[in-house]
Design a protein around this motif. Structure first.
Motif, mmCIF file in Angstrom:
data_model
loop_
_atom_site.group_PDB
_atom_site.id
_atom_site.type_symbol
_atom_site.label_atom_id
_atom_site.label_comp_id
_atom_site.label_asym_id
_atom_site.label_seq_id
_atom_site.Cartn_x
_atom_site.Cartn_y
_atom_site.Cartn_z
ATOM 1 N N ALA A 155 -3.261 -6.895 -0.196
ATOM 2 C CA ALA A 155 -3.088 -5.649 -0.943
ATOM 3 C C ALA A 155 -3.845 -4.547 -0.229
ATOM 4 N N GLY A 156 -3.345 -3.325 -0.330
ATOM 5 C CA GLY A 156 -4.009 -2.182 0.284
ATOM 6 C C GLY A 156 -4.314 -1.119 -0.740
ATOM 7 N N ASP A 157 -5.122 -0.124 -0.346
ATOM 8 C CA ASP A 157 -5.409 0.976 -1.250
ATOM 9 C C ASP A 157 -5.093 2.301 -0.575
ATOM 10 N N GLU A 158 -5.225 3.383 -1.327
ATOM 11 C CA GLU A 158 -4.873 4.704 -0.809
ATOM 12 C C GLU A 158 -5.921 5.250 0.145
ATOM 13 N N ASP A 159 -7.090 4.597 0.189
ATOM 14 C CA ASP A 159 -8.171 5.085 1.045
ATOM 15 C C ASP A 159 -8.135 4.512 2.456
ATOM 16 N N GLY A 160 -7.182 3.637 2.756
ATOM 17 C CA GLY A 160 -7.054 3.131 4.113
ATOM 18 C C GLY A 160 -7.664 1.769 4.351
ATOM 19 N N GLY A 177 0.826 -1.200 0.000
ATOM 20 C CA GLY A 177 0.000 0.000 0.000
ATOM 21 C C GLY A 177 0.851 1.237 0.000
ATOM 22 N N ASP A 178 0.527 2.179 -0.883
ATOM 23 C CA ASP A 178 1.275 3.429 -0.987
ATOM 24 C C ASP A 178 0.298 4.566 -0.707
ATOM 25 N N ARG A 179 0.350 5.072 0.511
ATOM 26 C CA ARG A 179 -0.570 6.133 0.916
ATOM 27 C C ARG A 179 0.189 7.450 1.010
ATOM 28 N N SER A 180 -0.531 8.550 1.175
ATOM 29 C CA SER A 180 0.114 9.861 1.181
ATOM 30 C C SER A 180 1.070 10.026 2.351
#
Length: 903
Positions: free
Chosen positions: A749-754, A694-697
């Motif tokens: 897997a992860g997403d940018e929304d948490g 996951g690639d978050r801000s």
């Protein structure tokens, strides 16, 4: 096999004819010797009566070229193709092709000698043919050349001769009235009904062949000949005598609906997962067949080159064969008698027959092997298919066939006079709407009932789409070659010459694909065999495919498939990323490299000893992920820890070697380290294997590959996996969390929304990343497990080991669609790749590649590549991989790369 006759050619280019090998309705095969190398070859020479017909010549030449393209493995390698100029008065130029000699028996003859095959031999036979079909179908072509006479059994596995002149063209016979005799028993329901032929048609015939090999009889041919077409189209096959383990697979191949038949790759995998060559190692033929193959080879190799100035042996000493006196026409052009209670008489003589598609005896040659029981002769009925008018008479410049009669063993006499065709103001042939039983065909009393495709009584107007859909079987190779159907052309084996009707107008634009077939590749690239197999491959800016191996890095132009450069500095490279707009970044075991995309020249290099001087001996692991110019990776090095000073009276302890590991962020455009943070060392050699999920801000989410976890870490985890969060700017470890029953090896897997999506047992579950709160669950298949999901906009694309691929809504987990790739459920779940437009979803596993519409799950096409075509080579077991590049998807399997257009 028999001696050369008086009028037989003695030379074919560089080949000297030694003996007649087999005589068919449209071609004669000769054993010959290459005067340059001394090697034995088999020559297939078209009969002059057909060689003078333009449509036959085009077909012969096109299929000969096609045979060259698909040769290898279980298909004989063509050696040469010849058209020797002749004066017009001498008749048409001869047509011939040469192929290497392989000692082998036709399936029909083998069944006659040793009876039906056992289950292991059936698996090897079916897997070998299916591997050929996989390669043919992968090219978007259809074979339509299978029959007991065109399938051969060699010592190391099956062979196929149904290519080029041995396939469609060889079974064409210009009979009076423009009729072509072909075996009805090996047509398919869709051919009988006049529908479009596809790759699934080959699978139906494969089912017929396997049933014949397992039982000695061909389904659907028992019973009244006039009802044979109806039985093929409507009746269910009788397969009680087929081994139980194979019955269900053969039944699926013989499904009336083409959509219900398995793919060639599925059949190959279910019959022999290790491949036909692997299963056949150590021998596979019953002893009588092995002995017959060895005897054949010995006799052929013992042939001497005949003296040029001597009279042919058959004119001096050899009497006319008994079969030639008693059989006025070849077996494929007359009815076969009903099988007697005992063994049928007349074993097939052809060791490599001309592909007539039948199992009866061609009585035009002296038998080479004449031992054992004959195969059952239940393949009685034939169908008469209309030929183009230009096939019913030779061209104006050629002498009439009556002046050049066929040899005594074959039907002779003139062909029908020229009738007006479209080029001469006459009608084009078209089939009747149905296939009623017609009158007995040529040959007088006793001729077999047949199905007739009549010619229209009046000239046809210019073709329109509706009329073109009725155009069927109007080429010389109607039953085993390409078919003009549905306004498009199905070219046998992707022939360069599209099968055409009888006029000179351009044929309708052919369909580029068949149902389920992949689009035509834009290009294909084979990694050189002289180099080690590829280690990694990656797409650079939709312009290059960068491939690394043990010896070098190389680049392939994504527009043309041509290799542009190779660079030894990039050997064992672990990544190929875009470093800005004009450089290719590669991480080798010792340094970072920045290469020119034009020529591979090293523009910059940063050795680890220089870039990380405070970490001597740093070993960099494979990249964990990247985002824009930033790449994340782990590395480790060994430090010596001095033993503490001993207390008074105690001995000095030993220094210890300790592995220290770090997690790095590196900017490949600015070429500088952004941060590093210490992490626990992994299992030896030390660097933990991380994957960014996951690639978050604010942070990145990282999972550790369980193979790099130490024994102590596995014990402490107590069966649960964990996710680490690292600050994007500083690299500081923020937290480590476990999620429900997610195991260390579970796909995640992860997403940018948490949100985090992970496999839990057989299900897929969503969690709130920061709190580990469960959100929703999608139930999976019993006994299966989900693979790594792919996040795409509002959807999550899912993949399962049971070969189900689907899509669910990210927010609710509601199932949008779920489809099967229709391959055996073995190995890991397929890996998923989205096209650049995100409209096409590619699922790749160890068996095949399947393309779906990402929106609704419609199966678009499938692709398979059998890998190395050399039966004696290593079995290719590498899984498929897919790389998206704009409107192209590149499919890789080991050394082979294919570029397909996608939406």
């Amino acid at each position: 096999m028999e001696a050369l006759r008086q009028d037989d050619p003695r030379r074919f280019g560089r080949f000297t004819a030694l003996a007649r090998f087999h005589e068919g309705a449209s071609a004669v095969r000769y054993v010959a010797r290459d005067t340059a190398t001394g090697e034995v070859a088999l020559i297939t020479a078209a009969r002059p009566e057909l060689a003078g017909l333009p449509a036959y010549r085009r077909r012969f030449q096109a299929e000969a070229r096609t045979a060259e393209r698909i040769a290898g493995g279980w298909v004989a390698e063509p050696l040469d193709t010849g058209e020797e100029p002749k004066a017009p008065a001498e008749g048409p130029e001869p047509l011939w092709t040469a192929a290497g000699y392989v000692p082998a028996l036709p399936l029909a003859e083998a069944i006659g000698i040793a009876g039906p095959l056992d289950e292991r031999a059936l698996r090897i036979l079916g897997a070998g043919i299916a591997e050929i079909l996989s390669r043919v179908h992968a090219a978007g072509a259809v074979l339509q050349g299978l029959a007991p006479g065109t399938v051969l059994l060699a010592a190391d596995g099956p062979r196929l001769t149904a290519f080029g002149p041995l396939g469609a063209a060889a079974s064409a016979e210009a009979r009076p009235g423009g009729q072509l005799s072909v075996r009805l028993g090996y047509l398919t329901p869709e051919q009988i009904e006049g529908k479009e032929v596809s790759a699934a048609s080959d699978l139906f015939v494969l089912g017929l062949l396997l049933a014949y090999a397992a039982t000695g009889t061909t389904p659907f041919t028992e019973g009244p000949a006039e009802e044979a077409a109806r039985r093929i189209a409507e009746d269910e096959p009788e397969l009680d005598a087929v081994p139980e383990a194979l019955r269900e697979l053969i039944t699926r191949c013989l499904a009336k609906d083409p959509a219900e038949r398995p793919t060639a790759g599925t059949v190959a995998a279910q019959l022999a997962l290790e491949g036909a060559a692997g299963l056949a190692r150590g021998g596979w033929l019953p002893e009588p067949l092995a002995a017959a193959v060895a005897d054949q080879e010995a006799r052929v190799l013992a042939l001497d080159v005949p003296r040029e100035d001597s009279e042919p042996e058959d004119a001096r000493t050899a009497p006319e064969p008994e079969d030639a006196r008693t059989a006025p026409e070849p077996e494929d052009a007359r009815p076969l008698p009903a099988p007697a209670d005992g063994p049928a008489s007349g074993a097939p003589a052809a060791v490599v027959p001309a592909g007539d598609g039948g199992i009866g005896e061609d009585r035009g040659t002296t038998r080479f092997l004449n031992t054992g029981p004959r195969p059952p002769r239940n393949d009685r009925p034939t169908t008469q298919l209309a030929l183009p008018h230009e096939l019913t008479a030779p061209p104006e410049a050629a002498p009439a066939p009556a002046a050049r009669p066929l040899p005594p063993a074959l039907p002779g006499g003139p062909t029908a006079p020229r009738q007006p065709g479209p080029a001469h103001g006459g009608p084009a042939p078209y089939p009747a709407a149905a296939l009623p039983a017609g009158p007995a065909g040529p040959g007088g009393p006793g001729g077999s009932p047949m199905v007739s495709l009549p010619l229209p009584p009046a000239p046809a107007p210019a073709p329109d789409p509706a009329a073109s859909r009725r155009t069927l079987l109007t080429i010389a190779a109607a039953a085993v070659g390409g078919l003009i159907v549905g306004g498009g052309s199905v070219a046998a084996l992707g022939s360069e010459d599209t099968a055409v009707a009888t006029d000179d107008k351009p044929a309708p634009k052919p369909r580029r694909t068949l149902p389920g077939q992949p689009p035509e590749p834009r290009w294909s690239y084979a990694h050189p065999a002289s180099e080690s197999s590829p280690l990694t491959a990656a797409v650079w800016r939709d312009e290059l495919l960068v491939v690394t191996s043990e010896s070098q890095a190389s680049a392939v132009d994504l527009r043309t498939g041509k290799r542009l450069w190779q660079r030894a500095d990039g050997a064992k490279g672990q990544a190929a990323l875009a470093a800005g707009a004009d450089l290719v970044f590669v991480a080798s075991p010792t340094e970072f490299l920045w290469l020119s995309p034009k020529n591979g020249k090293v523009v910059h290099r940063e050795r680890y000893t220089d870039a990380f001087g405070d970490l001597p001996g740093l070993a960099v692991g494979r990249p964990a992920g990247s985002s824009g110019p930033v790449v994340w990776f782990t590395g480790s090095h060994t430090v010596t820890v001095k033993a503490p000073k001993p207390k008074k009276g105690k001995k000095q302890g030993k220094d210890r070697e300790v592995v220290q590991a770090h997690f790095f962020a590196y900017d490949i455009v600015q070429r500088k380290e952004l941060w590093r943070t210490p992490v626990p060392a992994g299992r030896a050699p030390g660097a933990p294997v991380y994957r960014v999920v996951g690639d978050r801000s604010a942070d990145i989410l990282v999972r550790q590959d369980p193979v790099s976890l130490t024994a102590a870490e596995l014990k402490a985890a107590k069966g649960k996996g964990s996710v680490r969060s690292f600050d994007q700017k500083t690299g500081k470890l923020l937290w480590t969390r476990s999620y429900g029953a997610v195991s260390p090896e579970a796909a995640t897997a992860g997403d940018e929304d948490g949100s985090l999506y992970a496999a839990v047992g057989k299900d897929l579950q969503a969690f709130e990343t920061d709190t580990a709160k469960p959100l929703w669950r999608v139930e999976g298949s019993a006994g299966s497990a989900f693979g790594t999901p792919l996040v795409a906009g509002p959807l999550i694309h899912t993949t399962e080991r049971s070969r189900l691929v689907g899509a669910v809504e990210r927010g609710s987990g509601r199932l949008v669609w779920r489809r099967s790739t229709e391959v055996p459920g073995i190995g890991n779940a397929p890996s998923l790749t989205l096209s650049g437009s995100e409209k096409t979803l590619i699922a790749a596993d160890a068996v095949q590649v399947t393309a779906f519409s990402a929106a609704d799950g419609e199966r678009l096409w499938k692709f398979q590549d059998i890998g190395s075509a050399d039966p004696k080579g290593a079995t290719v077991s590498a899984s498929y991989r897919a790389f998206a590049a704009g409107e192209t998807v590149v499919i890789q399997r080991d050394r082979a790369f294919y570029a397909f257009p996608v939406a």
